[in-house]
Write a protein that holds these residues in place. Structure first.
Motif, PDB file in Angstrom:
ATOM      1  N   LEU A   2      23.810 -23.628  -8.739  1.00  0.00           N
ATOM      2  CA  LEU A   2      25.236 -23.366  -8.612  1.00  0.00           C
ATOM      3  C   LEU A   2      25.664 -22.615  -9.864  1.00  0.00           C
ATOM      4  O   LEU A   2      25.509 -23.128 -10.967  1.00  0.00           O
ATOM      5  N   VAL A   3      26.173 -21.397  -9.696  1.00  0.00           N
ATOM      6  CA  VAL A   3      26.628 -20.589 -10.830  1.00  0.00           C
ATOM      7  C   VAL A   3      28.138 -20.750 -10.953  1.00  0.00           C
ATOM      8  O   VAL A   3      28.872 -20.538  -9.987  1.00  0.00           O
ATOM      9  N   MET A   4      28.604 -21.117 -12.156  1.00  0.00           N
ATOM     10  CA  MET A   4      30.032 -21.357 -12.370  1.00  0.00           C
ATOM     11  C   MET A   4      30.584 -20.468 -13.474  1.00  0.00           C
ATOM     12  O   MET A   4      29.887 -20.133 -14.437  1.00  0.00           O
ATOM     13  N   ALA A   5      31.851 -20.105 -13.306  1.00  0.00           N
ATOM     14  CA  ALA A   5      32.583 -19.380 -14.348  1.00  0.00           C
ATOM     15  C   ALA A   5      34.067 -19.636 -14.128  1.00  0.00           C
ATOM     16  O   ALA A   5      34.547 -19.638 -12.984  1.00  0.00           O
ATOM     17  N   GLY A   6      34.786 -19.880 -15.199  1.00  0.00           N
ATOM     18  CA  GLY A   6      36.227 -20.065 -15.107  1.00  0.00           C
ATOM     19  C   GLY A   6      36.654 -21.188 -14.188  1.00  0.00           C
ATOM     20  O   GLY A   6      37.720 -21.132 -13.572  1.00  0.00           O
ATOM     21  N   GLY A   7      35.838 -22.235 -14.097  1.00  0.00           N
ATOM     22  CA  GLY A   7      36.189 -23.389 -13.272  1.00  0.00           C
ATOM     23  C   GLY A   7      35.982 -23.183 -11.792  1.00  0.00           C
ATOM     24  O   GLY A   7      36.411 -24.018 -10.981  1.00  0.00           O
ATOM     25  N   GLN A   8      35.305 -22.101 -11.405  1.00  0.00           N
ATOM     26  CA  GLN A   8      35.062 -21.813 -10.003  1.00  0.00           C
ATOM     27  C   GLN A   8      33.577 -21.576  -9.757  1.00  0.00           C
ATOM     28  O   GLN A   8      32.810 -21.269 -10.675  1.00  0.00           O
ATOM     29  N   VAL A   9      33.171 -21.715  -8.493  1.00  0.00           N
ATOM     30  CA  VAL A   9      31.786 -21.482  -8.105  1.00  0.00           C
ATOM     31  C   VAL A   9      31.633 -20.019  -7.720  1.00  0.00           C
ATOM     32  O   VAL A   9      32.296 -19.529  -6.797  1.00  0.00           O
ATOM     33  N   LEU A  10      30.760 -19.308  -8.446  1.00  0.00           N
ATOM     34  CA  LEU A  10      30.493 -17.903  -8.126  1.00  0.00           C
ATOM     35  C   LEU A  10      29.425 -17.767  -7.054  1.00  0.00           C
ATOM     36  O   LEU A  10      29.509 -16.879  -6.202  1.00  0.00           O
ATOM     37  N   GLN A  11      28.422 -18.623  -7.127  1.00  0.00           N
ATOM     38  CA  GLN A  11      27.337 -18.551  -6.148  1.00  0.00           C
ATOM     39  C   GLN A  11      26.644 -19.902  -6.061  1.00  0.00           C
ATOM     40  O   GLN A  11      26.528 -20.628  -7.044  1.00  0.00           O
ATOM     41  N   ASP A  12      26.172 -20.212  -4.881  1.00  0.00           N
ATOM     42  CA  ASP A  12      25.498 -21.482  -4.614  1.00  0.00           C
ATOM     43  C   ASP A  12      24.397 -21.189  -3.596  1.00  0.00           C
ATOM     44  O   ASP A  12      24.675 -20.723  -2.494  1.00  0.00           O
ATOM     45  N   GLY A  13      23.147 -21.437  -3.981  1.00  0.00           N
ATOM     46  CA  GLY A  13      22.066 -21.155  -3.040  1.00  0.00           C
ATOM     47  C   GLY A  13      20.712 -21.540  -3.596  1.00  0.00           C
ATOM     48  O   GLY A  13      20.607 -22.110  -4.693  1.00  0.00           O
ATOM     49  N   PRO A  14      19.638 -21.231  -2.860  1.00  0.00           N
ATOM     50  CA  PRO A  14      18.285 -21.545  -3.321  1.00  0.00           C
ATOM     51  C   PRO A  14      17.981 -20.866  -4.657  1.00  0.00           C
ATOM     52  O   PRO A  14      18.400 -19.724  -4.895  1.00  0.00           O
ATOM     53  N   THR A  15      17.260 -21.552  -5.501  1.00  0.00           N
ATOM     54  CA  THR A  15      16.934 -21.044  -6.832  1.00  0.00           C
ATOM     55  C   THR A  15      16.293 -19.666  -6.777  1.00  0.00           C
ATOM     56  O   THR A  15      16.632 -18.774  -7.555  1.00  0.00           O
ATOM     57  N   VAL A  16      15.366 -19.469  -5.840  1.00  0.00           N
ATOM     58  CA  VAL A  16      14.635 -18.201  -5.764  1.00  0.00           C
ATOM     59  C   VAL A  16      15.553 -17.035  -5.410  1.00  0.00           C
ATOM     60  O   VAL A  16      15.217 -15.880  -5.686  1.00  0.00           O
ATOM     61  N   GLU A  17      16.691 -17.322  -4.826  1.00  0.00           N
ATOM     62  CA  GLU A  17      17.644 -16.264  -4.483  1.00  0.00           C
ATOM     63  C   GLU A  17      18.693 -16.069  -5.575  1.00  0.00           C
ATOM     64  O   GLU A  17      19.058 -14.934  -5.903  1.00  0.00           O
ATOM     65  N   VAL A  18      19.166 -17.162  -6.147  1.00  0.00           N
ATOM     66  CA  VAL A  18      20.276 -17.069  -7.101  1.00  0.00           C
ATOM     67  C   VAL A  18      19.839 -16.504  -8.448  1.00  0.00           C
ATOM     68  O   VAL A  18      20.528 -15.658  -9.032  1.00  0.00           O
ATOM     69  N   LEU A  19      18.680 -16.928  -8.949  1.00  0.00           N
ATOM     70  CA  LEU A  19      18.288 -16.542 -10.307  1.00  0.00           C
ATOM     71  C   LEU A  19      17.821 -15.103 -10.425  1.00  0.00           C
ATOM     72  O   LEU A  19      17.513 -14.645 -11.533  1.00  0.00           O
ATOM     73  N   VAL A  20      17.762 -14.375  -9.329  1.00  0.00           N
ATOM     74  CA  VAL A  20      17.429 -12.950  -9.410  1.00  0.00           C
ATOM     75  C   VAL A  20      18.694 -12.089  -9.298  1.00  0.00           C
ATOM     76  O   VAL A  20      18.612 -10.865  -9.359  1.00  0.00           O
ATOM     77  N   GLN A  21      19.850 -12.728  -9.153  1.00  0.00           N
ATOM     78  CA  GLN A  21      21.115 -11.999  -9.028  1.00  0.00           C
ATOM     79  C   GLN A  21      21.682 -11.723 -10.421  1.00  0.00           C
ATOM     80  O   GLN A  21      22.563 -12.415 -10.919  1.00  0.00           O
TER      81      GLN A  21
END
Length: 269
Positions: free
Chosen positions: A207-226
């Motif tokens: 789960l990627v967060m910034a400014g108190g909001q969720v920017l992205q939520d997904g499988p590690t293999v998909e999120v960490l390449v963004q």
């Protein structure tokens, strides 16, 4: 034990809006990592899970319990919490007493408390310092004592805030082994970490967060390449991802073996 965050917002008394309309569901047995820069809302979010904070709006449910209807002491039997700073967690006169504090307050028999303490200290590799004062230990050892105290509670959900901070490579590997053991037991593990290489090794979901909001939520293999999304959250991708992107590989593997296979295949092509 499922954990649900239903349209939660949180504002501190100072007026700082730390969370805004966060929606999240964590299934029993998941290993989820929360990533983002300091101030993104990660620690505020997880403090809602055990009742240290209550939502300004919305609801947090741990199993069938709304956290605002139960005390932190009650929720401690469901959600274990490792603080980022161990000095916020340790207060007894010996390591053994600190690790025993939680289980003892569950009303367990003395023999069960002793068994849990000994097991937890063995897991973190600190059995030999059980009778020392925690503040006679180095910071990295105090962090492991706090982890042992969390493990001794044997809760179905564990929140680990920066579990590898201050640890050398051997201790980092030990923490990874502990998390692997927890996952095999089917317990839910929620990591807060700036160490995205460790996240890549351990978490199934990010789960990627910034400014108190969720920017992205997904499988590690998909999120960490963004890279663009991670840049918005002011965090850098794992080292292997950055190297793969520098080499213009067709994909960005998260483990060394797959990276080498991908690299070899690209050279053949």
């Amino acid at each position: 034990m499922k954990l649900r965050v239903e349209q939660v917002s949180f504002r501190y008394p100072s007026g700082v809006q730390a969370l805004q309309d966060v929606r999240l569901e964590i299934a029993s047995g998941e290993c989820l990592a929360l990533v983002g820069e300091n101030g993104a809302g990660k620690t505020t979010l997880v403090k809602l899970f055990n009742g240290l904070l209550h939502p300004s709006q919305g609801a947090v449910l741990v199993g069938d319990w709304r956290t605002d209807e139960h005390s932190t002491a009650e929720l401690a039997g469901r959600v274990g919490f490792l603080f980022q700073n161990p000095d916020d967690q340790l207060f007894e006169r010996s390591v053994r007493r600190d690790v025993a504090f939680g289980p003892r307050n569950l009303g367990l028999a003395a023999s069960e408390v002793d068994q849990r303490v000994n097991s937890a200290l063995e897991q973190v590799g600190l059995s030999q310092v059980a009778d020392q004062h925690p503040y006679d230990l180095q910071y990295n050892q105090r962090k492991l004592v706090a982890l042992a105290a969390t493990l001794a509670m044997r809760t179905p959900i564990l929140v680990l805030d920066e579990p590898t901070i201050g640890q050398d490579e051997d201790q980092r590997r030990r923490v990874g082994d502990i998390i692997g053991h927890l996952k095999r037991e089917g317990r839910t593990v929620i990591l807060i970490a700036h160490d995205l290489d460790f996240v890549a090794e351990q978490a199934e979901r990010v789960l990627v967060m910034a400014g108190g909001q969720v920017l992205q939520d997904g499988p590690t293999v998909e999120v960490l390449v963004q890279s663009d999304t991670l840049a918005r959250a002011a965090v850098a991708p794992p080292q292997l991802v950055r190297l793969a992107q520098t080499l213009s590989l067709p994909s960005a593997p998260l483990d060394v073996e797959t990276f080498l296979e991908t690299y070899a295949a690209s050279k053949k092509g």
